[in-house]
Motif scaffolding. Structure first.
Motif, mmCIF file in Angstrom:
data_model
loop_
_atom_site.group_PDB
_atom_site.id
_atom_site.type_symbol
_atom_site.label_atom_id
_atom_site.label_comp_id
_atom_site.label_asym_id
_atom_site.label_seq_id
_atom_site.Cartn_x
_atom_site.Cartn_y
_atom_site.Cartn_z
ATOM 1 N N ASP A 211 52.159 37.625 39.346
ATOM 2 C CA ASP A 211 52.423 36.185 38.887
ATOM 3 C C ASP A 211 51.208 35.673 38.044
ATOM 4 N N TYR A 212 49.778 36.181 38.482
ATOM 5 C CA TYR A 212 48.626 35.877 37.739
ATOM 6 C C TYR A 212 48.121 36.899 37.095
ATOM 7 N N ASP A 213 48.883 37.775 36.719
ATOM 8 C CA ASP A 213 48.264 39.128 35.651
ATOM 9 C C ASP A 213 47.014 39.471 36.455
ATOM 10 N N ILE A 214 47.232 39.752 37.504
ATOM 11 C CA ILE A 214 46.351 40.845 38.367
ATOM 12 C C ILE A 214 46.689 42.027 38.748
ATOM 13 N N ASN A 215 46.141 42.906 38.256
ATOM 14 C CA ASN A 215 46.747 44.462 38.088
ATOM 15 C C ASN A 215 45.708 45.163 39.087
ATOM 16 N N MET A 216 46.792 45.665 40.366
ATOM 17 C CA MET A 216 46.250 46.616 40.970
ATOM 18 C C MET A 216 46.347 48.136 40.681
ATOM 19 N N ASN A 217 47.196 48.401 39.870
ATOM 20 C CA ASN A 217 47.215 49.802 39.183
ATOM 21 C C ASN A 217 45.879 50.554 39.067
ATOM 22 N N LEU B 258 33.344 37.882 34.157
ATOM 23 C CA LEU B 258 33.232 36.719 35.059
ATOM 24 C C LEU B 258 32.008 36.791 35.582
ATOM 25 N N MET B 259 31.332 37.799 35.417
ATOM 26 C CA MET B 259 29.760 38.011 35.761
ATOM 27 C C MET B 259 29.011 37.569 34.492
ATOM 28 N N GLU B 260 29.744 37.216 33.456
ATOM 29 C CA GLU B 260 28.926 36.661 32.126
ATOM 30 C C GLU B 260 28.184 37.809 31.731
ATOM 31 N N TYR B 261 28.433 38.977 31.781
ATOM 32 C CA TYR B 261 27.634 40.023 30.922
ATOM 33 C C TYR B 261 28.267 40.483 29.648
ATOM 34 N N ILE B 262 29.554 40.374 29.474
ATOM 35 C CA ILE B 262 30.117 40.374 28.067
ATOM 36 C C ILE B 262 30.919 39.172 27.854
ATOM 37 N N SER B 263 31.463 38.849 26.567
ATOM 38 C CA SER B 263 32.186 38.019 26.237
ATOM 39 C C SER B 263 33.523 38.034 25.622
ATOM 40 N N ARG B 264 33.911 39.282 25.763
ATOM 41 C CA ARG B 264 34.947 39.372 24.925
ATOM 42 C C ARG B 264 36.275 38.760 25.963
ATOM 43 N N ALA B 265 37.502 38.656 25.490
ATOM 44 C CA ALA B 265 38.688 38.589 26.318
ATOM 45 C C ALA B 265 39.220 39.760 26.886
ATOM 46 N N THR B 266 40.245 39.483 27.919
ATOM 47 C CA THR B 266 40.859 40.715 28.298
ATOM 48 C C THR B 266 42.320 40.335 28.625
ATOM 49 N N HIS B 267 43.294 41.177 28.679
ATOM 50 C CA HIS B 267 44.662 41.041 29.088
ATOM 51 C C HIS B 267 45.188 40.875 30.630
ATOM 52 N N ASP B 268 44.245 41.137 31.272
ATOM 53 C CA ASP B 268 44.518 41.043 32.809
ATOM 54 C C ASP B 268 43.276 41.073 33.493
ATOM 55 N N ILE B 269 43.690 40.979 34.938
ATOM 56 C CA ILE B 269 42.417 40.991 35.807
ATOM 57 C C ILE B 269 42.739 42.206 36.782
ATOM 58 N N MET C 246 51.555 38.377 26.456
ATOM 59 C CA MET C 246 50.555 38.085 27.132
ATOM 60 C C MET C 246 49.544 37.801 26.688
ATOM 61 N N GLU C 247 48.744 36.347 27.120
ATOM 62 C CA GLU C 247 47.590 35.845 26.467
ATOM 63 C C GLU C 247 46.260 36.611 26.649
ATOM 64 N N LEU C 248 45.398 36.541 25.840
ATOM 65 C CA LEU C 248 44.051 36.938 26.254
ATOM 66 C C LEU C 248 43.355 35.953 27.027
ATOM 67 N N LEU C 249 42.622 36.583 27.988
ATOM 68 C CA LEU C 249 42.022 35.849 28.988
ATOM 69 C C LEU C 249 40.564 35.479 28.860
ATOM 70 N N SER C 250 39.919 34.665 28.527
ATOM 71 C CA SER C 250 38.618 34.365 28.275
ATOM 72 C C SER C 250 38.005 34.081 29.654
ATOM 73 N N TYR C 251 36.636 33.900 29.777
ATOM 74 C CA TYR C 251 35.854 33.355 30.792
ATOM 75 C C TYR C 251 36.566 32.144 31.487
ATOM 76 N N GLU C 252 36.885 30.981 30.767
ATOM 77 C CA GLU C 252 37.312 30.040 31.311
ATOM 78 C C GLU C 252 38.767 30.202 31.890
#
Length: 176
Positions: free
Chosen positions: A68-74, A42-53, A1-7
């Motif tokens: 399919d879009y790494d969106i986690n409802m857990n 997404l609110m641009e308060y932190i600049s790290r990457a994340t594994h999922d949404i 799983m890729e790390l997700l940046s703002y972009e």
């Protein structure tokens, strides 16, 4: 799983919207409420990457697409970490979806949820200079201490007491 940046988070959400617009021929708008580190990115308060949404709420039609879009409802498992009336304070993201309206929980609600966690990464997120500067400290204090907010969603008095202790330490250390 890729790390997700703002972009890459923005790209992922736009791709979800595109697929949803092809699948659902409806004039009804769909919604997705994003929380956690991905919301802070997404609110641009932190600049790290994340594994999922992390999403707290999503329109029923979107449920089959989210994985399919790494969106986690857990994260719904931790609903007691979010103040009772957090839905009253959601904020729209500036992403113009064809069919989906994207929101985040308020900064104050995200801080409260992260203070319920004992993960170092969550505490680092809420201590970032951008978060500390942007917080409405009066609103945060009200939500954290009101009987109708954080306390109303707590599983029990002990857990709420642990949260209040952690919140008071955070407020004493960082509130201007």
């Amino acid at each position: 799983m890729e790390l997700l940046s703002y972009e890459s988070l923005i790209r992922r959400l736009k791709e979800l919207d595109e697929e949803a617009s092809l699948r659902f021929d409806s004039a009804d708008r769909l919604s997705l409420i994003i929380v956690g580190g991905s919301a802070l990115i997404l609110m641009e308060y932190i600049s790290r990457a994340t594994h999922d949404i992390d999403a707290m709420e999503a329109s029923q039609q979107l449920q089959d697409l989210l994985q399919d879009y790494d969106i986690n409802m857990n994260v719904q498992t931790y609903t007691d970490n979010f103040p009772y009336n957090y839905l009253d304070r959601v904020e729209p993201l500036p992403i113009k979806g064809k069919i989906i309206d994207f929101y985040t929980a308020s900064l104050e609600d995200i801080v409260i949820a992260k203070l319920h966690s004992y993960r170092d990464k969550d505490f680092e997120d809420v201590c970032s200079p951008q978060v500390l500067e942007a917080l409405d400290w009066e609103k945060l204090h009200f939500i954290a201490t009101s009987d109708d907010e954080a306390k109303a969603s707590s599983m029990n008095e002990f857990r709420h007491g642990e949260f209040l202790s952690r919140f008071q330490e955070y407020e004493e250390r960082y509130r201007p």
